[in-house]
Each structure stands twice: as C-alpha cells, then as structure tokens.
Design a protein around this motif. Sequence first.
Motif, PDB file in Angstrom:
ATOM      1  N   SER A 112      -6.325  -6.527  -3.555  1.00 38.49           N
ATOM      2  CA  SER A 112      -5.924  -7.923  -3.751  1.00 38.49           C
ATOM      3  C   SER A 112      -4.623  -8.017  -4.546  1.00 38.49           C
ATOM      4  O   SER A 112      -3.747  -8.840  -4.242  1.00 38.49           O
ATOM      5  CB  SER A 112      -7.031  -8.705  -4.463  1.00 38.49           C
ATOM      6  N   ASN A 113      -4.476  -7.173  -5.561  1.00 41.06           N
ATOM      7  CA  ASN A 113      -3.253  -7.152  -6.357  1.00 41.06           C
ATOM      8  C   ASN A 113      -2.079  -6.682  -5.515  1.00 41.06           C
ATOM      9  O   ASN A 113      -0.966  -7.226  -5.608  1.00 41.06           O
ATOM     10  CB  ASN A 113      -3.440  -6.237  -7.568  1.00 41.06           C
ATOM     11  N   PHE A 114      -2.317  -5.680  -4.687  1.00 39.73           N
ATOM     12  CA  PHE A 114      -1.273  -5.179  -3.783  1.00 39.73           C
ATOM     13  C   PHE A 114      -0.809  -6.283  -2.834  1.00 39.73           C
ATOM     14  O   PHE A 114       0.394  -6.509  -2.658  1.00 39.73           O
ATOM     15  CB  PHE A 114      -1.819  -3.988  -3.003  1.00 39.73           C
ATOM     16  N   ASN A 115      -1.768  -6.986  -2.216  1.00 40.03           N
ATOM     17  CA  ASN A 115      -1.411  -8.057  -1.282  1.00 40.03           C
ATOM     18  C   ASN A 115      -0.603  -9.153  -1.969  1.00 40.03           C
ATOM     19  O   ASN A 115       0.377  -9.670  -1.420  1.00 40.03           O
ATOM     20  CB  ASN A 115      -2.682  -8.657  -0.677  1.00 40.03           C
ATOM     21  N   LYS A 116      -1.007  -9.508  -3.183  1.00 39.25           N
ATOM     22  CA  LYS A 116      -0.332 -10.572  -3.933  1.00 39.25           C
ATOM     23  C   LYS A 116       1.102 -10.186  -4.268  1.00 39.25           C
ATOM     24  O   LYS A 116       2.039 -10.970  -4.053  1.00 39.25           O
ATOM     25  CB  LYS A 116      -1.112 -10.869  -5.201  1.00 39.25           C
TER      26      LYS A 116
ATOM     27  N   ALA B 288      -2.078   1.031  -0.384  1.00 37.37           N
ATOM     28  CA  ALA B 288      -2.086   0.305  -1.657  1.00 37.37           C
ATOM     29  C   ALA B 288      -2.368   1.250  -2.815  1.00 37.37           C
ATOM     30  O   ALA B 288      -1.634   1.277  -3.817  1.00 37.37           O
ATOM     31  CB  ALA B 288      -3.121  -0.812  -1.618  1.00 37.37           C
ATOM     32  N   TYR B 289      -3.409   2.043  -2.693  1.00 38.01           N
ATOM     33  CA  TYR B 289      -3.783   2.942  -3.781  1.00 38.01           C
ATOM     34  C   TYR B 289      -2.805   4.112  -3.889  1.00 38.01           C
ATOM     35  O   TYR B 289      -2.518   4.590  -5.001  1.00 38.01           O
ATOM     36  CB  TYR B 289      -5.211   3.443  -3.585  1.00 38.01           C
ATOM     37  N   ALA B 290      -2.269   4.568  -2.754  1.00 41.85           N
ATOM     38  CA  ALA B 290      -1.315   5.676  -2.769  1.00 41.85           C
ATOM     39  C   ALA B 290      -0.025   5.303  -3.478  1.00 41.85           C
ATOM     40  O   ALA B 290       0.682   6.179  -4.005  1.00 41.85           O
ATOM     41  CB  ALA B 290      -1.010   6.129  -1.339  1.00 41.85           C
ATOM     42  N   CYS B 291       0.293   4.011  -3.509  1.00 38.72           N
ATOM     43  CA  CYS B 291       1.530   3.546  -4.144  1.00 38.72           C
ATOM     44  C   CYS B 291       1.313   3.061  -5.577  1.00 38.72           C
ATOM     45  O   CYS B 291       2.218   2.466  -6.169  1.00 38.72           O
ATOM     46  CB  CYS B 291       2.169   2.442  -3.302  1.00 38.72           C
ATOM     47  N   GLY B 292       0.129   3.305  -6.124  1.00 37.41           N
ATOM     48  CA  GLY B 292      -0.077   3.028  -7.542  1.00 37.41           C
ATOM     49  C   GLY B 292      -0.747   1.727  -7.875  1.00 37.41           C
ATOM     50  O   GLY B 292      -0.873   1.385  -9.068  1.00 37.41           O
ATOM     51  N   PHE B 293      -1.198   0.956  -6.871  1.00 33.76           N
ATOM     52  CA  PHE B 293      -1.878  -0.304  -7.155  1.00 33.76           C
ATOM     53  C   PHE B 293      -3.365  -0.043  -7.386  1.00 33.76           C
ATOM     54  O   PHE B 293      -3.976   0.800  -6.726  1.00 33.76           O
ATOM     55  CB  PHE B 293      -1.678  -1.289  -6.000  1.00 33.76           C
ATOM     56  N   ASN B 294      -3.956  -0.804  -8.305  1.00 31.83           N
ATOM     57  CA  ASN B 294      -5.348  -0.560  -8.674  1.00 31.83           C
ATOM     58  C   ASN B 294      -6.345  -1.411  -7.900  1.00 31.83           C
ATOM     59  O   ASN B 294      -7.556  -1.271  -8.072  1.00 31.83           O
ATOM     60  CB  ASN B 294      -5.553  -0.771 -10.179  1.00 31.83           C
ATOM     61  N   SER B 295      -5.849  -2.290  -7.037  1.00 38.61           N
ATOM     62  CA  SER B 295      -6.746  -3.075  -6.189  1.00 38.61           C
ATOM     63  C   SER B 295      -5.980  -3.580  -4.976  1.00 38.61           C
ATOM     64  O   SER B 295      -4.754  -3.780  -5.026  1.00 38.61           O
ATOM     65  CB  SER B 295      -7.339  -4.262  -6.951  1.00 38.61           C
TER      66      SER B 295
ATOM     67  N   VAL C 190       8.988  -1.716 -11.516  1.00 37.55           N
ATOM     68  CA  VAL C 190       7.965  -0.781 -11.039  1.00 37.55           C
ATOM     69  C   VAL C 190       7.334  -1.296  -9.751  1.00 37.55           C
ATOM     70  O   VAL C 190       7.132  -0.541  -8.785  1.00 37.55           O
ATOM     71  CB  VAL C 190       6.884  -0.546 -12.113  1.00 37.55           C
ATOM     72  N   ASN C 191       7.041  -2.580  -9.713  1.00 41.57           N
ATOM     73  CA  ASN C 191       6.448  -3.154  -8.498  1.00 41.57           C
ATOM     74  C   ASN C 191       7.382  -3.056  -7.310  1.00 41.57           C
ATOM     75  O   ASN C 191       6.946  -2.811  -6.173  1.00 41.57           O
ATOM     76  CB  ASN C 191       6.059  -4.617  -8.740  1.00 41.57           C
ATOM     77  N   GLU C 192       8.683  -3.237  -7.524  1.00 41.90           N
ATOM     78  CA  GLU C 192       9.640  -3.124  -6.428  1.00 41.90           C
ATOM     79  C   GLU C 192       9.704  -1.699  -5.896  1.00 41.90           C
ATOM     80  O   GLU C 192       9.821  -1.481  -4.681  1.00 41.90           O
ATOM     81  CB  GLU C 192      11.019  -3.594  -6.886  1.00 41.90           C
ATOM     82  N   VAL C 193       9.641  -0.724  -6.789  1.00 46.03           N
ATOM     83  CA  VAL C 193       9.625   0.672  -6.354  1.00 46.03           C
ATOM     84  C   VAL C 193       8.378   0.937  -5.520  1.00 46.03           C
ATOM     85  O   VAL C 193       8.437   1.558  -4.446  1.00 46.03           O
ATOM     86  CB  VAL C 193       9.670   1.623  -7.565  1.00 46.03           C
ATOM     87  N   ARG C 194       7.237   0.464  -5.982  1.00 41.95           N
ATOM     88  CA  ARG C 194       5.973   0.681  -5.269  1.00 41.95           C
ATOM     89  C   ARG C 194       5.959  -0.032  -3.916  1.00 41.95           C
ATOM     90  O   ARG C 194       5.505   0.533  -2.916  1.00 41.95           O
ATOM     91  CB  ARG C 194       4.809   0.201  -6.136  1.00 41.95           C
TER      92      ARG C 194
ATOM     93  N   ILE D 249       7.182 -10.301  -3.124  1.00 42.64           N
ATOM     94  CA  ILE D 249       8.453  -9.596  -2.978  1.00 42.64           C
ATOM     95  C   ILE D 249       9.001  -9.698  -1.554  1.00 42.64           C
ATOM     96  O   ILE D 249      10.193  -9.952  -1.345  1.00 42.64           O
ATOM     97  CB  ILE D 249       8.302  -8.115  -3.383  1.00 42.64           C
ATOM     98  N   LYS D 250       8.125  -9.530  -0.548  1.00 39.09           N
ATOM     99  CA  LYS D 250       8.574  -9.488   0.845  1.00 39.09           C
ATOM    100  C   LYS D 250       8.421 -10.823   1.573  1.00 39.09           C
ATOM    101  O   LYS D 250       8.973 -10.989   2.657  1.00 39.09           O
ATOM    102  CB  LYS D 250       7.799  -8.419   1.613  1.00 39.09           C
ATOM    103  N   GLY D 251       7.658 -11.765   0.987  1.00 37.05           N
ATOM    104  CA  GLY D 251       7.494 -13.066   1.615  1.00 37.05           C
ATOM    105  C   GLY D 251       6.389 -13.121   2.655  1.00 37.05           C
ATOM    106  O   GLY D 251       6.110 -14.193   3.200  1.00 37.05           O
ATOM    107  N   VAL D 252       5.779 -11.996   2.960  1.00 39.83           N
ATOM    108  CA  VAL D 252       4.663 -11.915   3.907  1.00 39.83           C
ATOM    109  C   VAL D 252       3.633 -10.941   3.347  1.00 39.83           C
ATOM    110  O   VAL D 252       3.925 -10.160   2.442  1.00 39.83           O
ATOM    111  CB  VAL D 252       5.127 -11.423   5.300  1.00 39.83           C
ATOM    112  N   THR D 253       2.427 -10.974   3.880  1.00 42.18           N
ATOM    113  CA  THR D 253       1.410 -10.023   3.459  1.00 42.18           C
ATOM    114  C   THR D 253       1.672  -8.664   4.111  1.00 42.18           C
ATOM    115  O   THR D 253       2.432  -8.576   5.090  1.00 42.18           O
ATOM    116  CB  THR D 253       0.007 -10.502   3.868  1.00 42.18           C
ATOM    117  N   PRO D 254       1.066  -7.585   3.619  1.00 43.91           N
ATOM    118  CA  PRO D 254       1.234  -6.280   4.256  1.00 43.91           C
ATOM    119  C   PRO D 254       0.843  -6.291   5.737  1.00 43.91           C
ATOM    120  O   PRO D 254       1.525  -5.688   6.568  1.00 43.91           O
ATOM    121  CB  PRO D 254       0.319  -5.366   3.437  1.00 43.91           C
ATOM    122  N   SER D 255      -0.236  -6.987   6.072  1.00 46.23           N
ATOM    123  CA  SER D 255      -0.672  -7.056   7.478  1.00 46.23           C
ATOM    124  C   SER D 255       0.350  -7.798   8.331  1.00 46.23           C
ATOM    125  O   SER D 255       0.645  -7.392   9.468  1.00 46.23           O
ATOM    126  CB  SER D 255      -2.032  -7.756   7.570  1.00 46.23           C
ATOM    127  N   GLN D 256       0.908  -8.869   7.801  1.00 44.26           N
ATOM    128  CA  GLN D 256       1.935  -9.623   8.552  1.00 44.26           C
ATOM    129  C   GLN D 256       3.201  -8.772   8.702  1.00 44.26           C
ATOM    130  O   GLN D 256       3.835  -8.809   9.765  1.00 44.26           O
ATOM    131  CB  GLN D 256       2.248 -10.933   7.815  1.00 44.26           C
TER     132      GLN D 256
END
Length: 293
Positions: free
Chosen positions: A270-274, A261-268, A238-242, A279-286
């Motif tokens: 911080s959880n999205f960034n983690k 983050a919220y549009a893809c189903g994450f509830n926070s 599920v996380n990979e799909v999101r 999965i990608k090896g970098v943060t969303p901002s990076q």
Amino acid sequence: MKPVFAKILEGAAITTFATKDVQRPFFSTEFHFHSACQMTYIVESEGKRIIGDNVSNFVSDELTFVGPDLPHVWHNNNINCPGSAIAETKTSRSLALYIEPKLMIKVLGHFFQTHKIEAFFSASKRGLLFRGETKEQLKVKLKKIVQLDYGFEKTILLLEIIELMLSTDEFDYLSSAGYTHNYSPIDNSKIDSIFKFVFNNYTREIQLDQVAQLSNMSKHSFCRYFKSRTQKTFVQFVNEVRISESCRLIVENKHQITHIAYACGFNSLSNFNKIFKSIKGVTPSQYKAQIRQ
C-alpha cells in the motif's frame, strides 16, 4: 554529493568545443557542474543518474544534453564493491561532446543572429533527454565527430548537431522548471557520500540517524542541509531512487508488482502504491499497462 565545478575545456587544444570517448570498468565521476554544455551518449552501461533534481535509471543507448552549470552524475557499481544494490557492470562506455555556450554564441554571432541558439542553451539548463529519429541522427553524428581530428569536417559536424537540436521537439526535460542549485565550492563531500550510500542501500531500510552520522551532523542539521542543497527532503530523494528502480523492474516484466515493491525497499504494498502514484501520477499497475500498450 558535492557538485564540483569542473573546467572541462581548460587546457584543451580548442576551447569552443571538445569530444571524448570514455571507456572504463565503471563511471567514477563525482556529482559536478561546469560552464560547458555536455551531450552524452551511453554506449554501454546502466545505473543511476542525477541531472539537476531529476533522479532516474540510465541504460545503454541513452542520449542526453546537459546545459551549463547544471549538476549531474552517472553512477554505476564499482565491481570491487561487493554487496551493492546496483547490478554489476563490467564495461562502461560513453561518448561526450562539450560546447562552451558563450564562446559558441560569440563565434556564430559573426555570421547570423543567435537568438535561437541562445534560447536553446537557456532551455538546456533543465537537461534534455532525446528520443525518436532525432536521437538516432544525433547518435550517428556524435559517433563520427568523436573519431575526427579537429578541423573543417569536425566543425561542420558540430554545426549540424547544433542545427538538429535547434530544429526538433523530440526531447523531454529532465529537471523541473523551477530548479536552481545552491551548491558552492565550500561544500565538502557530504552530499556525494550520501547519494552513493543511498544508491548502494536503497533495497533495505535506511535510518536517518545512520545517514546523519555519516555526514557528522545531527538529524536536524542534516535534514536542513540536504534540503537546502537538493530542494527536496531526504525521504523524497530515497523514494525517488526506489521508484526509479521499480520502474525499471516493471519495464523488464520479470516480477510481480508485490515482489518489486519489497525488492525496492518498501515495507508494504500500500505504501509502495501511494508513493509510486505521487511521483509518477499513476499506480504501478496503470504504469505497467501503459508501457504494454
């Protein structure tokens, strides 16, 4: 998603290779595998695809090569299924080339040593995503070979396509190096229905109880079943799909990362960034900064 064993070239006019031009309102195949290798060029469509253990978005102008017995599916929204999280697709078109590797090696073995092509077919069991000038050249040849009747010209084009694939490094592997699938013909449609349910509902919270119930299994049995078939937990899937969807939205650059983050189903956030970094090896901002370079 049950990967059905499909005998792609059985009954075809020629059994060593075949071509197909698919035009439909949406791609409707089940998760499946077959002995033939499959080159697929997405002329027009977008959605989610699974190749082995790789879960990603696909878009128009994508060119992949799936090796023998590697489970795969391209999934986009059926316009008759309202409420799906996947954007509505009115037209889907793809061009495909199927090659039976064992027969091809046998035929070519009459003319030269086949060690190189054998190694390529073996490597393609991870799935390949072509890029750069190689992709552009393969596109031209694939568009032409699909239009031709079987004969010398079509066969020569096939050999040119194979030669081009053998001589390039302009591709990325899709499945992990250690991936092996554990699907068997006795599997029913449990996995198929689970994958499609996730594709259509990843923007909201997905309860494990609900998915297990869809499969007529207890939570414990479902978790064990899913991991034995996919080599990953249900939560990982599920996380990979999101995350694949969040990457698409970041590339489009239409929304702030918090909104994504919220549009893809994450509830926070911080959880999205983690999870994104795991999965990608970098943060969303990076990740956003990298694609803007």
